[in-house]
Write an enzyme that holds these catalytic residues in place. Structure first.
Site: not given
Length: 229
Positions: A88, A173, A175
């Protein structure tokens, strides 16, 4: 394995990557830019640098002067052939550090939306054909010179890029964990005015566990790719 994390706010940590590193006995260290005594080490001694997200813009150097130092650190790491992963804001920082523009996206993209594989060059990391991942951004990056586009979404063309063999930037994202999304929803409720690519909080928080696991599996593949000798 030595890994250094660049963290910009307390509630955007490395998510599912923590377990992956722990399982492999990695030594983790941090520069937390929100702390008064934040310091950057020499990057050359690390196997991987991970630059995480945050609500600031990479263009805020006048008010956040540490951004200048962080970009210099990333340039040095990349030049030294250290593996670098940006997530990001982290991906935007890599792009900016290498001279590419970062600017507002046409629309904010906040929520779980599909990411689709681009026609990447031979030898690059291969994204799945399509995978639904969490997004939370209002800006986007241009590709650094020499970078290859890996993935796009309908709202944001530049979702992932690769530079050489050891640098990957992700606007999305993979994760993400349930804890982090709960923190994001609490911290940034004002970002969630209804819009075409902005989901309601209940919809974001209510996704199936399988959505988290699919992203986390992708992130594990990316880490293994970057750290492969």
């Amino acid at each position: 394995m030595r890994v250094h994390v660049l963290q910009h706010v307390p509630f955007e940590d490395i998510g599912s990557m923590a377990g992956w590193f722990r399982d492999r006995g990695a030594q983790l260290s941090y520069t937390r830019f929100y702390e008064a005594d934040a310091r950057l080490p020499a990057p050359e001694g690390f196997d991987l640098i991970v630059a995480m997200g945050g609500p600031m813009s990479v263009n805020d150097e006048a008010t956040l002067p540490w951004l200048v130092e962080e970009k210099r650190f990333l340039r040095t790491a990349i030049a030294a052939n250290v593996a670098v992963l940006g997530v990001c804001l982290g991906a935007q920082l890599i792009a900016s550090a290498l001279g590419a523009a970062v600017h507002p996206n046409d629309e904010a993209e906040i929520g779980w939306f599909p990411v689709r594989r681009a026609s990447a060059a031979e030898g690059c990391f291969r994204f799945p054909d399509e995978l639904t991942l969490l997004h939370w951004h209002g800006e986007t990056f241009e590709l650094p010179e020499g970078a290859v586009l890996l993935a796009s979404s309908e709202a944001c063309r530049h979702q992932a890029f690769q530079l050489g063999r050891r640098v990957i930037g992700l606007q999305c994202h993979p994760e993400m964990t349930e804890t982090i999304i709960a923190d994001l929803l609490a911290e940034f409720a004002d970002d969630l005015a209804p819009a075409r690519w902005v989901q309601a909080p209940a919809e974001m928080a209510g996704v199936a566990v399988a959505s988290y696991l699919a992203g986390q599996s992708l992130m594990a593949e990316i880490l293994a790719y970057l750290l492969k000798k």
